[in-house]
Enzyme design. Structure first.
Site, PDB file in Angstrom:
ATOM      1  CG  ASP A 165      -7.187  -4.219   4.291  1.00 46.45           C
ATOM      2  OD1 ASP A 165      -8.198  -4.274   4.465  1.00 46.45           O
ATOM      3  OD2 ASP A 165      -7.468  -3.508   2.467  1.00 46.45           O
ATOM      4  CG  ASP A 167     -13.020  -5.628   6.431  1.00 48.97           C
ATOM      5  OD1 ASP A 167     -12.487  -5.502   7.383  1.00 48.97           O
ATOM      6  OD2 ASP A 167     -13.558  -5.298   4.950  1.00 48.97           O
ATOM      7  CE  LYS A 175       0.293 -17.663  -1.845  1.00 48.08           C
ATOM      8  NZ  LYS A 175      -0.528 -18.903  -1.822  1.00 48.08           N
ATOM      9  CE1 TYR A 225      -2.983  -2.810  -0.238  1.00 47.04           C
ATOM     10  CE2 TYR A 225      -3.744  -2.088   2.478  1.00 47.04           C
ATOM     11  CZ  TYR A 225      -4.159  -3.455   1.592  1.00 47.04           C
ATOM     12  OH  TYR A 225      -4.910  -4.239   1.474  1.00 47.04           O
ATOM     13  CG  ASP A 239      -2.819 -20.249  -0.578  1.00 46.80           C
ATOM     14  OD1 ASP A 239      -2.064 -20.057   1.020  1.00 46.80           O
ATOM     15  OD2 ASP A 239      -2.472 -20.513  -0.430  1.00 46.80           O
TER      16      ASP A 239
END
Ligand code: NAD
Length: 352
Positions: free
Chosen positions: A242, A246, A186, A135, A218
């Site tokens: 992020d 959620d 990851k 980001y 994942d």
């Protein structure tokens, strides 16, 4: 304790008002100051985070934040949109560690879209790194290739020190809870994430009492739906956090119930509900103030280390739910339907 209240837009003023009443009722000698932020600040001062607001925030011990967002300002240039205020505060105050608990209260277990036995008594905490990663990484942009086609690109980046500081925060949080930390990365595909894992493993040496595990993002996304109760604390980078936070919040099924904290290395924090300004219900007196009230409890717990007062607020919220008080967003048939202020009244009564 100097608390800067940034109520913001939409339901922000309604919900922060109830949280301030609750903090006031604890008689902790808190000094409150208020400033405008988001769309309200843009309308008053031409910027979503005016210098006066930023200064007030910097000179306080913690920030109680409502929400920002005003659809009528969505056509403004990006840097003037209300949502930029929260990004600006994170950056200016170096709020690199985001805490998002996801708790399922027994009374609200049926609010989740998952089966009750999967989520009943869920109590997990996601620690998301907030100021680094793809980001913020440079270079980024959209350029035109020699063949005339446009190409978009962003850069995932983490320095060792950025990983180390959020890992320490997460280990310390795990130490105060179930003493289990799952680091999500990851590392099998991304070099940045390989470094993430190496640094987390190094930091773990300082916390022999905390059990560390690792999951690829994942798999973690899948495990959160399959068996979320396997987790205690999860630590992860900005982008994965992020998405996963959620996902985790929706395990509880109730956006109006979920608090959050964003902290810097000195435990200075910005505390806010995870939901937005809810323009569809603003001004109607029906918004659920409990996420903001629970955010105030997090403030006492993390910034002011006043665990007893934080517990009092958490217990009062549990009591009003057990008493059957519900705002419309969490109401089931037969519940006592209340508005924003009445929910505040109920929490105050439960505190007393
Ligand atoms: P939202 O979270 O504001 O609302 C989504 C839905 O949940 C709406 O139906 C709303 O009525 C309901 N809801 C939210 N909070 C509630 C509460 N406390 N009680 C009862 N119901 C509640 O998301 P949105 O509608 O996508 O966004 C509205 C604005 O908020 C946008 O401008 C968005 O950019 C902004 N936003 C701000 C923040 C923030 O300030 N941190 C976070 C998310 C969205």
């Amino acid at each position: 304790m100097k608390i800067c209240v940034l109520a913001g837009d939409g339901i922000g003023p309604e919900i922060t008002k109830q949280a301030v009443r609750v903090l006031d009722a604890l008689n902790l000698g808190i000094q409150f100051s208020e400033a405008q932020v988001g769309g309200a600040a843009y309308r008053a001062a031409g910027h979503p985070l005016p210098p006066a607001t930023l200064n007030l925030a910097k000179n306080s011990d913690a920030i109680l934040f409502g929400a920002v967002g005003d659809f009528s300002l969505d056509k403004l240039p990006r840097e003037l949109r209300p949502e930029q205020a929260i990004l600006g505060l994170r950056k200016e105050l170096n709020l690199f560690a985001n805490f998002r608990p996801a708790i399922v209260y027994p009374e609200l277990v049926h609010a989740s879209t998952l089966k009750a036995d999967v989520v009943a008594s869920l109590d997990i905490l996601i620690v998301r790194e907030l100021t680094g990663d793809i980001y913020f990484g440079k270079p980024r942009g959209i350029h035109t290739l020699p063949n005339g086609e446009r190409e978009g690109f962003d850069t995932m980046r983490y320095s060792e020190s950025e990983i180390r500081r959020v890992a320490h925060v997460a280990f310390q949080a795990a130490r105060k809870r179930g003493k289990r930390l799952c680091s999500v990365d990851k590392a099998n595909v991304l070099d940045t994430m390989q470094l993430w894992r190496e640094v987390v493993v190094q930091v773990a040496v300082d916390y022999p009492d905390v059990e560390l595990s690792h999951q690829y993002v994942d798999n973690a996304a899948m495990q959160l739906l399959k068996n979320p109760k396997q987790f205690d604390v999860i630590v992860t980078g900005n982008m994965f956090g992020d998405i996963l936070s959620d996902e985790a919040s929706m395990l509880t099924g109730s956006i109006g119930m979920l608090p959050s904290a964003s902290l810097n290395e000195h435990n200075f924090g910005l505390y806010e509900p995870i939901h937005g300004s809810a323009p569809d219900i603003a001004g109607k007196g029906v918004a659920n103030p409990l996420a903001t009230i629970l955010s105030a409890a997090m403030m006492l717990r993390y910034t002011f280390a006043d665990v007893a007062s934080a517990d009092k607020i958490d217990d009062a919220v549990k009591r009003v739910l057990a008493q059957g008080y519900r705002t419309a967003d969490i109401a089931e048939p037969g519940a006592t339907l209340v508005g924003t202020a009445q929910m505040g009244d109920a929490v105050l009564a439960a505190l007393a």
